[in-house]
Design an enzyme around this catalytic site. Structure first.
Site, PDB file in Angstrom:
ATOM      1  N   ASN A   9      34.745  73.664  -9.255  1.00 46.42           N
ATOM      2  CA  ASN A   9      33.455  74.727  -9.449  1.00 46.42           C
ATOM      3  C   ASN A   9      33.023  74.928  -8.017  1.00 46.42           C
ATOM      4  O   ASN A   9      31.859  75.344  -8.170  1.00 46.42           O
ATOM      5  CB  ASN A   9      32.438  73.808 -10.482  1.00 46.42           C
ATOM      6  CG  ASN A   9      33.180  74.030 -11.788  1.00 46.42           C
ATOM      7  OD1 ASN A   9      33.536  74.845 -12.377  1.00 46.42           O
ATOM      8  ND2 ASN A   9      33.281  72.846 -12.467  1.00 46.42           N
ATOM      9  N   ASP A  69      39.712  65.596  -5.235  1.00 46.75           N
ATOM     10  CA  ASP A  69      38.342  64.630  -5.026  1.00 46.75           C
ATOM     11  C   ASP A  69      38.279  64.125  -3.598  1.00 46.75           C
ATOM     12  O   ASP A  69      39.091  63.703  -2.947  1.00 46.75           O
ATOM     13  CB  ASP A  69      38.347  63.791  -5.951  1.00 46.75           C
ATOM     14  CG  ASP A  69      36.913  63.091  -6.258  1.00 46.75           C
ATOM     15  OD1 ASP A  69      36.098  64.058  -6.934  1.00 46.75           O
ATOM     16  OD2 ASP A  69      36.589  62.082  -6.513  1.00 46.75           O
ATOM     17  N   PHE A 149      29.751  72.860   4.098  1.00 49.68           N
ATOM     18  CA  PHE A 149      28.906  72.693   3.049  1.00 49.68           C
ATOM     19  C   PHE A 149      28.792  71.063   2.930  1.00 49.68           C
ATOM     20  O   PHE A 149      29.444  70.468   3.752  1.00 49.68           O
ATOM     21  CB  PHE A 149      29.504  73.209   1.528  1.00 49.68           C
ATOM     22  CG  PHE A 149      30.914  72.699   1.355  1.00 49.68           C
ATOM     23  CD1 PHE A 149      31.982  72.826   2.013  1.00 49.68           C
ATOM     24  CD2 PHE A 149      30.876  71.435   0.382  1.00 49.68           C
ATOM     25  CE1 PHE A 149      33.232  72.331   1.539  1.00 49.68           C
ATOM     26  CE2 PHE A 149      32.040  70.831   0.055  1.00 49.68           C
ATOM     27  CZ  PHE A 149      33.400  71.102   0.664  1.00 49.68           C
TER      28      PHE A 149
HETATM   29  P1  ITT Z   1      34.451  69.930  -7.686  1.00 49.24           P
HETATM   30  O1  ITT Z   1      34.544  68.394  -8.234  1.00 49.24           O
HETATM   31  O2  ITT Z   1      34.198  70.975  -8.638  1.00 49.24           O
HETATM   32  O3  ITT Z   1      35.770  70.365  -7.100  1.00 49.24           O
HETATM   33  P2  ITT Z   1      32.507  68.801  -5.951  1.00 49.24           P
HETATM   34  O4  ITT Z   1      31.797  69.580  -5.100  1.00 49.24           O
HETATM   35  O5  ITT Z   1      32.008  68.022  -7.092  1.00 49.24           O
HETATM   36  O6  ITT Z   1      33.412  70.032  -6.555  1.00 49.24           O
HETATM   37  P3  ITT Z   1      33.811  66.633  -5.010  1.00 49.24           P
HETATM   38  O7  ITT Z   1      33.533  65.697  -6.029  1.00 49.24           O
HETATM   39  O8  ITT Z   1      35.299  66.423  -4.322  1.00 49.24           O
HETATM   40  O9  ITT Z   1      33.559  67.886  -4.988  1.00 49.24           O
HETATM   41  O10 ITT Z   1      33.116  66.359  -3.819  1.00 49.24           O
HETATM   42  C1  ITT Z   1      32.036  65.346  -3.581  1.00 49.24           C
HETATM   43  C2  ITT Z   1      31.093  65.625  -2.576  1.00 49.24           C
HETATM   44  O11 ITT Z   1      31.425  65.275  -1.163  1.00 49.24           O
HETATM   45  C3  ITT Z   1      30.638  67.096  -2.576  1.00 49.24           C
HETATM   46  O12 ITT Z   1      29.780  67.559  -3.424  1.00 49.24           O
HETATM   47  C4  ITT Z   1      30.070  67.243  -1.007  1.00 49.24           C
HETATM   48  O13 ITT Z   1      28.887  66.842  -0.998  1.00 49.24           O
HETATM   49  C5  ITT Z   1      31.106  66.322  -0.434  1.00 49.24           C
HETATM   50  N1  ITT Z   1      32.213  66.847   0.282  1.00 49.24           N
HETATM   51  C6  ITT Z   1      33.320  67.331  -0.292  1.00 49.24           C
HETATM   52  N2  ITT Z   1      34.080  67.996   0.548  1.00 49.24           N
HETATM   53  C7  ITT Z   1      33.296  68.288   1.751  1.00 49.24           C
HETATM   54  C8  ITT Z   1      33.633  68.829   3.100  1.00 49.24           C
HETATM   55  O14 ITT Z   1      34.648  69.242   3.251  1.00 49.24           O
HETATM   56  N3  ITT Z   1      32.773  68.924   3.889  1.00 49.24           N
HETATM   57  C9  ITT Z   1      31.666  68.161   3.644  1.00 49.24           C
HETATM   58  N4  ITT Z   1      31.247  67.440   2.410  1.00 49.24           N
HETATM   59  C10 ITT Z   1      32.065  67.482   1.454  1.00 49.24           C
END
Ligand code: ITT
Length: 194
Positions: A9, A69, A149
């Protein structure tokens, strides 16, 4: 052409992956397949949550798909926020609050080593495969840049003077956790041994 649903999402992730894949595969979003549900991430590990996302789509929509994840693992915080990265600063996926908590917890700490770790779970014809990617670096003392992000403004990868939030998508993809995991997934798909 192989079509794959990306079970996320997060629009930033979707954009990163579409940039990484180029024209080799067709990536469908959850919107494209009419999936509007929030997939609950209830596992205690990145592997478990990645698997929940991909299984949810395969089981309910019957489509080949993958989910990732990702966690930020900070050494001085015993690997936190890790699997709790999305809600570290409280409920509501608030990136600013998440960064504030990490910065506050590291205040006055010399060891600022951290890494991002991504686990991708791919399901092809009902069979699951996992791919991992990591990038090591450190947590800066303040925010830098406005691209990317999540924790990007406070993460500086080793060997660079800038944060992820100061890099273009292509540059981040080349060295990032998700970029590396995605490269492994693409290599696997191109070999076609499944
Ligand atoms: P989905 O589960 O829908 O894919 P999400 O944003 O909840 O989206 P995750 O659970 O994988 O994604 O990620 C956990 C958090 O880690 C996410 O909300 C970001 O704050 C951080 N994060 C993930 N990938 C990142 C990146 O490439 N750069 C910086 N922060 C990241």
């Amino acid at each position: 052409m192989i079509e794959l649903v990306f079970a996320t999402n997060n629009q930033h992730k979707l954009e990163e992956i579409i940039t990484a894949v180029g024209t080799k595969f067709k990536i469908l979003s959850l919107d494209d397949i009419g999936c509007r549900e929030d997939i609950a991430e209830t596992a205690e590990t990145l592997e478990g949550n990645a698997s929940i996302k991909s299984h949810y789509i395969f089981d309910n929509y019957g489509k080949n798909c993958f989910g990732d994840d990702t966690g930020l693992e900070v050494e001085a915080l015993d690997g936190r926020p890790g699997v709790y990265s999305a809600r570290y600063g409280g409920p509501g996926h608030d990136h600013e609050k998440n960064m504030d908590r990490v910065l506050a917890e590291l205040n006055g700490t010399d060891n600022r080593k951290a890494r991002f770790r991504t686990v991708i779970s791919l399901i092809i014809d009902g069979k699951e495969y996992q791919f991992e990617g990591c990038v090591s670096g450190e947590i800066m003392t303040e925010r830098h840049g406005d691209k990317g992000f999540g924790y990007d403004p406070i993460f500086r990868p080793n060997g660079y003077h800038t944060s992820f939030a100061e890099m273009d998508l292509e540059e981040k993809n080349k060295i990032s956790h998700r970029g590396k995991a995605m490269a492994k997934l693409l290599e696997f798909l191109q070999k076609g041994d499944f």
